[in-house]
Design a protein around this motif. Structure first.
Motif, short mmCIF file in Angstrom:
data_model
loop_
_atom_site.label_atom_id
_atom_site.label_comp_id
_atom_site.label_asym_id
_atom_site.label_seq_id
_atom_site.Cartn_x
_atom_site.Cartn_y
_atom_site.Cartn_z
N ALA A 4 3.29 -3.88 -9.39
CA ALA A 4 3.26 -2.92 -10.49
C ALA A 4 2.15 -1.89 -10.29
O ALA A 4 2.37 -0.68 -10.44
CB ALA A 4 3.08 -3.63 -11.83
N GLY A 5 0.96 -2.33 -9.93
CA GLY A 5 -0.14 -1.41 -9.67
C GLY A 5 0.13 -0.55 -8.45
O GLY A 5 -0.24 0.63 -8.41
N ALA A 9 0.38 3.54 -7.98
CA ALA A 9 -0.36 4.25 -6.93
C ALA A 9 0.57 5.14 -6.11
O ALA A 9 0.18 6.25 -5.72
CB ALA A 9 -1.09 3.24 -6.05
N VAL A 10 1.77 4.68 -5.83
CA VAL A 10 2.74 5.50 -5.08
C VAL A 10 3.05 6.77 -5.87
O VAL A 10 3.06 7.87 -5.32
CB VAL A 10 4.04 4.72 -4.78
CG1 VAL A 10 5.13 5.64 -4.25
CG2 VAL A 10 3.77 3.60 -3.78
N TYR A 11 3.29 6.62 -7.17
CA TYR A 11 3.58 7.80 -7.99
C TYR A 11 2.39 8.75 -8.04
O TYR A 11 2.55 9.97 -8.03
CB TYR A 11 4.00 7.39 -9.40
CG TYR A 11 5.47 7.10 -9.50
CD1 TYR A 11 6.38 8.10 -9.80
CD2 TYR A 11 5.96 5.81 -9.28
CE1 TYR A 11 7.74 7.85 -9.88
CE2 TYR A 11 7.33 5.54 -9.36
CZ TYR A 11 8.20 6.57 -9.66
OH TYR A 11 9.55 6.32 -9.73
N PHE A 27 10.13 1.13 -3.38
CA PHE A 27 10.72 -0.20 -3.21
C PHE A 27 9.77 -1.12 -2.44
O PHE A 27 9.58 -2.28 -2.81
CB PHE A 27 12.06 -0.10 -2.49
CG PHE A 27 12.73 -1.42 -2.35
CD1 PHE A 27 13.47 -1.95 -3.40
CD2 PHE A 27 12.64 -2.15 -1.18
CE1 PHE A 27 14.09 -3.19 -3.29
CE2 PHE A 27 13.26 -3.38 -1.05
CZ PHE A 27 13.98 -3.90 -2.11
N MET A 28 9.17 -0.59 -1.38
CA MET A 28 8.21 -1.39 -0.62
C MET A 28 7.05 -1.83 -1.52
O MET A 28 6.62 -2.98 -1.48
CB MET A 28 7.67 -0.60 0.56
CG MET A 28 8.66 -0.35 1.66
SD MET A 28 7.91 0.76 2.89
CE MET A 28 8.95 0.45 4.30
N ALA A 29 6.56 -0.91 -2.34
CA ALA A 29 5.43 -1.19 -3.21
C ALA A 29 5.78 -2.22 -4.29
O ALA A 29 4.98 -3.10 -4.59
CB ALA A 29 4.93 0.09 -3.86
N VAL A 30 6.96 -2.13 -4.85
CA VAL A 30 7.32 -3.05 -5.93
C VAL A 30 7.52 -4.48 -5.42
O VAL A 30 7.39 -5.44 -6.18
CB VAL A 30 8.55 -2.55 -6.72
CG1 VAL A 30 9.86 -2.88 -6.03
CG2 VAL A 30 8.55 -3.09 -8.15
N ASP A 36 -2.93 -8.07 -2.21
CA ASP A 36 -3.06 -8.08 -0.75
C ASP A 36 -3.79 -6.84 -0.26
O ASP A 36 -3.63 -5.75 -0.82
CB ASP A 36 -1.70 -8.17 -0.08
CG ASP A 36 -1.08 -9.55 -0.19
OD1 ASP A 36 -1.78 -10.50 -0.65
OD2 ASP A 36 0.09 -9.70 0.17
N ASN A 37 -4.60 -7.01 0.77
CA ASN A 37 -5.35 -5.89 1.32
C ASN A 37 -5.19 -5.87 2.83
O ASN A 37 -5.80 -6.67 3.50
CB ASN A 37 -6.81 -5.98 0.93
CG ASN A 37 -7.58 -4.75 1.35
OD1 ASN A 37 -7.00 -3.70 1.61
ND2 ASN A 37 -8.88 -4.89 1.42
N PRO A 38 -4.41 -4.98 3.39
CA PRO A 38 -3.58 -4.00 2.70
C PRO A 38 -2.30 -4.66 2.19
O PRO A 38 -1.88 -5.68 2.70
CB PRO A 38 -3.25 -2.98 3.78
CG PRO A 38 -3.20 -3.80 5.03
CD PRO A 38 -4.27 -4.85 4.85
N PRO A 39 -1.68 -4.04 1.18
CA PRO A 39 -0.39 -4.56 0.73
C PRO A 39 0.64 -4.36 1.85
O PRO A 39 0.58 -3.38 2.58
CB PRO A 39 -0.06 -3.71 -0.49
CG PRO A 39 -0.92 -2.50 -0.36
CD PRO A 39 -2.12 -2.87 0.44
#
Length: 124
Positions: A4-5, A9-11, A27-30, A36-39
């Motif tokens: 969700a966060g 951030a993508v937007y 889609f990748m972000a959701v 995770d670092n990096p997600p």
């Protein structure tokens, strides 16, 4: 929490991307984990095709039209991933292998300007 966060951030960071790469990145972000670092995303080409509004037919169908449709779906994924890689929104961490999807690190957080993630060597 799943993504969700990261979607926010993508937007905030990547809203100027063209339509298909933006949809793929959202889609990748959701589906990535916020903590995770990096997600990372490793959902595969079929799921990215679906995110782009394309259904990738099963690979075991020999019908020429089905093969054509599957190739077209994957071509749209390839174009989106290429654009995301070019603008450094994602980085390939592990290349796809036999029955294993590629793993992408997402560069979506404001304080992250480069992805200093080691890239796994290709397996034979």
């Amino acid at each position: 929490m799943m993504g969700a966060g990261l979607v926010k951030a993508v937007y905030a960071r990547w809203a100027s991307l063209p339509h298909a790469p933006f949809r793929a990145l959202v889609f990748m972000a959701v589906t990535a984990k916020d903590e995770d670092n990096p997600p990372c995303f490793w959902g595969g080409r079929e799921s990215l095709a679906l995110a782009l509004g394309r259904m990738a037919p099963p690979p075991n169908d020999d019908d020429p039209e089905v093969i054509k449709e599957r190739r077209a779906a994957f071509a749209s994924v390839d174009r989106a991933v290429k654009e995301l890689t070019k603008v450094k929104a994602i980085k390939v961490v592990e290349a796809a292998g036999h029955y294993r999807p590629a793993k992408y690190a997402l560069n979506v957080l404001r304080d992250s300007t480069t992805l200093n993630v080691p890239v796994a060597p290709r397996s034979a």
